[in-house]
Design a protein around this motif. Structure first.
Motif, PDB file in Angstrom:
ATOM      1  N   PRO A  43     124.029  72.773  -6.486  1.00  0.00           N
ATOM      2  CA  PRO A  43     122.673  73.316  -6.537  1.00  0.00           C
ATOM      3  C   PRO A  43     122.282  74.568  -5.770  1.00  0.00           C
ATOM      4  O   PRO A  43     123.123  74.592  -4.746  1.00  0.00           O
ATOM      5  CB  PRO A  43     121.856  71.975  -5.876  1.00  0.00           C
ATOM      6  N   THR A  77     127.489  81.531   0.548  1.00  0.00           N
ATOM      7  CA  THR A  77     128.247  81.622   1.856  1.00  0.00           C
ATOM      8  C   THR A  77     129.343  81.348   1.979  1.00  0.00           C
ATOM      9  O   THR A  77     130.208  82.257   2.611  1.00  0.00           O
ATOM     10  CB  THR A  77     127.117  80.634   2.578  1.00  0.00           C
ATOM     11  N   CYS A 125     123.322  75.481  -1.804  1.00  0.00           N
ATOM     12  CA  CYS A 125     124.226  74.485  -1.190  1.00  0.00           C
ATOM     13  C   CYS A 125     125.286  75.117  -0.397  1.00  0.00           C
ATOM     14  O   CYS A 125     126.132  74.468   0.256  1.00  0.00           O
ATOM     15  CB  CYS A 125     124.784  73.545  -2.125  1.00  0.00           C
TER      16      CYS A 125
HETATM   17  N1  ADP Z   1     121.704  85.780   6.016  1.00  0.00           N
HETATM   18  C1  ADP Z   1     121.338  84.496   5.836  1.00  0.00           C
HETATM   19  N2  ADP Z   1     120.581  84.061   7.137  1.00  0.00           N
HETATM   20  C2  ADP Z   1     119.976  82.769   7.163  1.00  0.00           C
HETATM   21  N3  ADP Z   1     120.418  81.981   6.467  1.00  0.00           N
HETATM   22  C3  ADP Z   1     120.942  82.073   5.218  1.00  0.00           C
HETATM   23  C4  ADP Z   1     121.648  83.573   4.889  1.00  0.00           C
HETATM   24  N4  ADP Z   1     122.016  83.495   3.709  1.00  0.00           N
HETATM   25  C5  ADP Z   1     121.980  82.176   3.218  1.00  0.00           C
HETATM   26  N5  ADP Z   1     121.248  81.480   4.139  1.00  0.00           N
HETATM   27  C6  ADP Z   1     120.786  80.023   3.773  1.00  0.00           C
HETATM   28  O1  ADP Z   1     122.099  79.437   3.701  1.00  0.00           O
HETATM   29  C7  ADP Z   1     122.074  78.406   2.793  1.00  0.00           C
HETATM   30  C8  ADP Z   1     122.926  78.681   1.877  1.00  0.00           C
HETATM   31  O2  ADP Z   1     122.655  79.925   0.914  1.00  0.00           O
HETATM   32  P1  ADP Z   1     123.701  80.299  -0.191  1.00  0.00           P
HETATM   33  O3  ADP Z   1     124.984  79.909   0.025  1.00  0.00           O
HETATM   34  O4  ADP Z   1     123.172  81.568  -0.717  1.00  0.00           O
HETATM   35  O5  ADP Z   1     123.420  79.224  -1.585  1.00  0.00           O
HETATM   36  P2  ADP Z   1     123.854  79.230  -3.017  1.00  0.00           P
HETATM   37  O6  ADP Z   1     124.688  78.070  -3.170  1.00  0.00           O
HETATM   38  O7  ADP Z   1     122.554  79.070  -3.952  1.00  0.00           O
HETATM   39  O8  ADP Z   1     124.711  80.423  -3.112  1.00  0.00           O
HETATM   40  C9  ADP Z   1     120.479  78.627   2.073  1.00  0.00           C
HETATM   41  O9  ADP Z   1     119.648  77.556   2.836  1.00  0.00           O
HETATM   42  C10 ADP Z   1     120.212  79.984   2.562  1.00  0.00           C
HETATM   43  O10 ADP Z   1     118.937  79.912   2.843  1.00  0.00           O
END
Ligand code: ADP
Ligand code: MG
Lengths: 253, 280
Positions: free
Chosen positions: A41, A48, A44
């Motif tokens: 979802p 990252t 998650c």
């Molecule tokens: N540069 C950042 N600074 C702070 N929080 C972040 C950053 N990038 C992502 N997040 C947080 O990390 C979590 C995972 O994000 P992400 O990896 O983008 O999810 P997804 O699985 O949708 O790709 C989310 O809660 C997001 O808000």
């Protein structure tokens, strides 16, 4: 199955953005010449995780990474490793097509230039990588046109061409089709399956059908943890965990 | 009934305000053009003043203003762009960066006459430039810096992170990504900011008053280390300080018209830059 060569791996990786614990003890291994899908979802931690492999978090202040990320046996976060060299070996295709505001030709040659590929080879590499990315026929007469004039699907294939031009070992793709129409999506999927003959591919996708169409292995992430992984067919048809089952059957996400 | 009337009142108010603004703009333009056009001629822009300013043209003031603006650009542009790149791309968003940013924004609000005083003590006296073209150019450069920094930063901020990442992801260093991808993409915005800032600087009087402008010089625009004539100051002198104000009034309006044209040309350049890039 045991003979497969692990190209890219994460060992006990934890990642924090400030106080926010985003990746929790993540273990993953991506075999060479296979496509591995990361599903889960929104929020998650798929992006990252993907971005930690080519060190895209380097410029983010107060990010903290623990554990090991490995390309072959090389520690990606080794202080002595050159990050630019590394990114040449691990290419990335982004969610939104992001060609450079330059001509189609320059979009490919820019990467060659900064990586010191002799100018004599540029023309040939441009043609080869555009062909590899199934876009040559559409743009071969317009190489001097601005890349921004291409359609979204063409832009994304150009971005893939820009990446393969450098002959990386791994290609990371973060929802490469989410901004595209169904036809372009299909083209990119065909391309991905073709590309795995030469590259190791990790793809984040929201689209269950897409994961099943292109991926050999699938990882399911939930709240920063790897819940389950295995061959794509067994993740979708025979999940061991209740969470995975709920997700792949569309009960949440 | 009320619901139906409201849009008309809102629309009417907006239209009224816009109309009022346009009205005054047209009146000002008309005033200057109608009174200045008669003195405008090839001789007016190509000869120096004669007979105690009551006759002749304003050539030295034009060349003075153009040269001065060039110096201002040379001083303010490299420093301004570098500073903006540092603030937007390299400095982390902590209290010190925010302090610097707030300071720059405040500098933009400092009255220009204070820049004049500062230029007098720094460039003219402490750095021994004397009252000269360079001293005045440096002073105007200082005055322009905060605007150039702010507009450049604005232009850089509009370039999405994904553009920078595109370059980084193929192995560019941060510097390469800025030099080769971010700056070219932001260039129209940056140039627009520079040109608009310069067109303001070209019309400034107070900062050059103490640092190098002269009412009248004999040789048409001497060296950079000499005093010079400039359009805004010439206009000020003609319209308030001349012994025969009524007699030189048409010349004053002619000067105003030329100054307007110079500024208008600069703005046209900015518009052209944006137009050319919007087609890319
Ligand atoms: N540069 C950042 N600074 C702070 N929080 C972040 C950053 N990038 C992502 N997040 C947080 O990390 C979590 C995972 O994000 P992400 O990896 O983008 O999810 P997804 O699985 O949708 O790709 C989310 O809660 C997001 O808000
Ligand atoms: Mg994501």
């Amino acid at each position: 199955m045991n003979s497969e060569h692990i190209k890219l791996a994460a060992r006990n990786v934890d990642l924090w953005f400030g106080a926010k614990h985003v990746l929790k003890q993540v273990n993953a291994a991506f075999p060479q010449n296979e496509v591995t899908a990361l599903i889960g979802p929104s929020g998650c931690g798929k992006s990252t995780l993907l971005r930690s492999f080519n060190r895209m978090h380097d410029l983010v202040p107060d990010v903290r990474i623990e554990g090991k990320l490995l390309l072959e046996e090389q520690d990606l976060y080794d202080k002595k490793a050159s990050v630019t060299q590394l990114r040449k070996r691990i290419g990335m295709v982004f969610q939104k097509p992001n060609p450079f505001p330059k001509s189609i030709y320059e979009n490919i040659t820019y990467g060659l230039k900064i990586n010191g590929v002799p100018a004599g080879q540029h023309k040939e590499i441009v043609e080869r990588s555009l062909k590899e990315s199934f876009i040559w026929d559409e743009v071969k007469d317009d190489l001097d046109k601005p890349a921004m004039r291409l359609s979204g699907g063409q832009q994304q294939r150009l971005c893939i061409a820009r990446t393969v031009a450098l002959r990386p070992e791994v290609i990371l793709m973060d929802e490469p089709c989410s901004a595209l129409d169904p036809l372009s999506t299909l083209k990119i999927e065909e391309l991905i399956i073709k590309l795995k003959e030469e590259y190791t591919i990790v793809i984040v996708t929201h689209n269950m059908q897409q994961a099943q169409r292109v991926a050999d292995k699938t990882y399911f992430l939930y709240l920063g943890e790897v819940i389950e992984n295995g061959p794509t067919a067994s993740i979708f048809n025979d999940p061991k965990q209740q969470l995975t089952k709920n997700y792949v059957t569309g009960h949440f996400g | 009934m009320k619901k139906k009337l409201a849009p008309f009142i809102e629309w009417g108010t907006l239209l009224f305000c816009t109309g009022t603004v346009c009205f005054f703009l047209v009146v000002i333009l008309w005033d200057i053009v109608s009174k200045g056009a008669s003195s405008l001629s090839w001789g007016f822009v190509s000869t120096p003043p004669a007979n105690g300013m009551t006759q002749g043209g304003i050539l030295p003031a034009i060349t003075g203003t153009v040269l001065l603006t060039l110096i201002t650009a040379l001083v303010a542009t490299p420093f301004g762009i570098s500073c903006a790149i540092y603030l937007n791309e390299y400095a982390s968003d902590n209290w010190s960066a925010r302090l610097v940013r707030a300071a720059i924004r405040n500098l933009a609000g400092v009255p220009s006459v204070i820049y004049g005083l500062f230029g007098l003590s720094l460039f003219v006296q402490a750095m021994h430039m004397g009252t000269s073209m360079v001293a005045a150019g440096c002073t105007l450069g200082l005055l322009s810096l905060p605007y150039i920094i702010t507009t450049t930063e604005e232009a850089l901020r509009r370039i999405p992170a994904s553009t920078r990442e595109a370059a980084l992801a193929i192995g560019a260093t941060q510097f390469e990504s800025i030099r080769d991808v971010v700056l070219p993409a932001a260039l129209p915005g940056i140039l627009t900011g520079i040109v608009l800032t310069l067109s303001r600087a070209a019309g400034e009087t107070a900062p050059i008053l103490f640092t190098g402008v002269a009412f009248y010089i004999n040789s048409p625009s001497g060296g950079l280390n000499q005093e010079f004539m400039a359009l805004p100051y010439h206009l000020y002198m003609l319209s308030t300080q001349h012994q025969a104000i009524e007699q030189v009034r048409p010349l004053a309006y002619g000067t105003a018209l030329v100054l307007l044209i110079v500024v208008f040309l600069l703005n046209l350049a900015a518009f052209y830059i944006r137009y050319k890039h919007s087609k890319k």
